[in-house]
Design a protein around this motif. Structure first.
Motif, PDB file in Angstrom:
ATOM      1  N   TRP A  37       0.879  -1.164   0.000  1.00 51.47           N
ATOM      2  CA  TRP A  37       0.000   0.000   0.000  1.00 51.47           C
ATOM      3  C   TRP A  37       0.914   1.210   0.000  1.00 51.47           C
ATOM      4  CZ3 TRP A  37      -5.009   0.687  -0.802  1.00 51.47           C
ATOM      5  CH2 TRP A  37      -5.573   1.926  -0.489  1.00 51.47           C
ATOM      6  N   GLU A  41      -2.488   3.580  -3.151  1.00 48.35           N
ATOM      7  CA  GLU A  41      -2.763   2.559  -4.160  1.00 48.35           C
ATOM      8  C   GLU A  41      -2.296   1.209  -3.644  1.00 48.35           C
ATOM      9  OE1 GLU A  41      -1.320   3.272  -8.106  1.00 48.35           O
ATOM     10  OE2 GLU A  41      -2.314   5.206  -8.246  1.00 48.35           O
ATOM     11  N   THR A  43      -1.000  -2.489  -4.441  1.00 47.01           N
ATOM     12  CA  THR A  43      -0.323  -3.291  -5.452  1.00 47.01           C
ATOM     13  C   THR A  43      -0.247  -4.717  -4.938  1.00 47.01           C
ATOM     14  OG1 THR A  43       1.033  -1.440  -6.205  1.00 47.01           O
ATOM     15  CG2 THR A  43       1.812  -3.635  -6.759  1.00 47.01           C
ATOM     16  N   HIS A  86      -3.019  -2.096 -14.524  1.00 55.45           N
ATOM     17  CA  HIS A  86      -3.548  -0.950 -13.776  1.00 55.45           C
ATOM     18  C   HIS A  86      -5.061  -0.922 -13.985  1.00 55.45           C
ATOM     19  CE1 HIS A  86       0.666   0.167 -14.770  1.00 55.45           C
ATOM     20  NE2 HIS A  86       0.663   0.321 -13.467  1.00 55.45           N
ATOM     21  N   GLU A  94     -10.677   4.754  -7.000  1.00 55.96           N
ATOM     22  CA  GLU A  94      -9.320   4.330  -6.693  1.00 55.96           C
ATOM     23  C   GLU A  94      -8.805   3.335  -7.724  1.00 55.96           C
ATOM     24  OE1 GLU A  94      -9.734   2.858  -2.689  1.00 55.96           O
ATOM     25  OE2 GLU A  94      -9.823   0.809  -3.416  1.00 55.96           O
ATOM     26  N   ARG A  95      -7.499   3.151  -7.678  1.00 52.67           N
ATOM     27  CA  ARG A  95      -6.811   2.244  -8.584  1.00 52.67           C
ATOM     28  C   ARG A  95      -6.239   1.078  -7.792  1.00 52.67           C
ATOM     29  NH1 ARG A  95      -5.690   7.136 -10.878  1.00 52.67           N
ATOM     30  NH2 ARG A  95      -5.891   7.209 -13.135  1.00 52.67           N
ATOM     31  N   ILE A  96      -6.050  -0.016  -8.516  1.00 49.04           N
ATOM     32  CA  ILE A  96      -5.327  -1.154  -7.975  1.00 49.04           C
ATOM     33  C   ILE A  96      -4.348  -1.610  -9.055  1.00 49.04           C
ATOM     34  CG2 ILE A  96      -7.003  -2.888  -8.753  1.00 49.04           C
ATOM     35  CD1 ILE A  96      -6.417  -4.380  -6.119  1.00 49.04           C
ATOM     36  N   ARG A  97      -3.251  -2.124  -8.619  1.00 48.64           N
ATOM     37  CA  ARG A  97      -2.247  -2.625  -9.560  1.00 48.64           C
ATOM     38  C   ARG A  97      -2.029  -4.099  -9.277  1.00 48.64           C
ATOM     39  NH1 ARG A  97       1.303   0.440  -7.952  1.00 48.64           N
ATOM     40  NH2 ARG A  97       0.899   2.136  -9.364  1.00 48.64           N
TER      41      ARG A  97
END
Length: 164
Positions: A37, A41, A43, A86, A94-97
């Motif tokens: 984190w 974001e 990952t 991505h 929000e984004r997550i990778r």
């Protein structure tokens, strides 16, 4: 001054209510090998054999837009290639990778086109420029370089002036 990032277990404990992590709970524990984190974001490093299930779990948890798929060549390190997905949730804002690390000797990965059809061209681009194969891709062929081009120009060991 050194910065210490939290380990996987502390991120999982701290973010246990995160929608993507709740969806990932249905996967086997070996599905993701690391969690970070950073800069708001998440990952997740996913084991290569679980990328399709992980992408599907993330999609079902409210992430509705595959923004990008890209690759990094970490030559001469092993594993050599990093594939990064991505993904955005407009609802959650929000984004997550999702990240997969793969060795040069077995530079292939399952295609996620069945989950995210928009991954089609990104996977073709990575295949063309890095030489990473995507198993199950509906039309895996070069997209930028001519079909007869030798090599993959974004690999770090590719000659600056091309093969002669």
């Amino acid at each position: 001054m050194s910065v210490t990032l939290p380990d996987k277990e502390s991120v999982l404990r701290e973010k246990a209510d995160h929608p993507a992590l709740i969806a990932m709970a249905s996967l086997v524990p070996e599905a993701f090998t690391d969690a970070r984190w950073d800069r708001d974001e998440l990952t997740l490093t996913i084991a290569r054999e679980h990328i399709v299930a992980a992408a599907s779990a993330v999609q079902q948890s409210g992430y509705n837009f595959l923004e990008d798929v890209t690759a990094v060549d970490w030559f001469p390190a092993s594993p050599r290639f990093q594939i990064s997905y991505h993904i955005v949730s407009h609802k959650l804002k929000e984004r997550i990778r999702l990240r997969v690390m793969i060795d040069e000797a077995s530079a292939s990965l399952d295609s996620i086109v069945s989950v995210w059809p928009s991954a089609n061209y990104y996977e073709r681009e990575i295949f063309d420029l890095f030489g990473v194969r995507f198993d199950g891709h509906p039309n895996l062929r070069r997209i930028m370089m001519p079909e007869e081009w030798e090599g993959h120009p974004l690999r770090k060991d590719y000659p600056v002036e091309g093969y002669r």
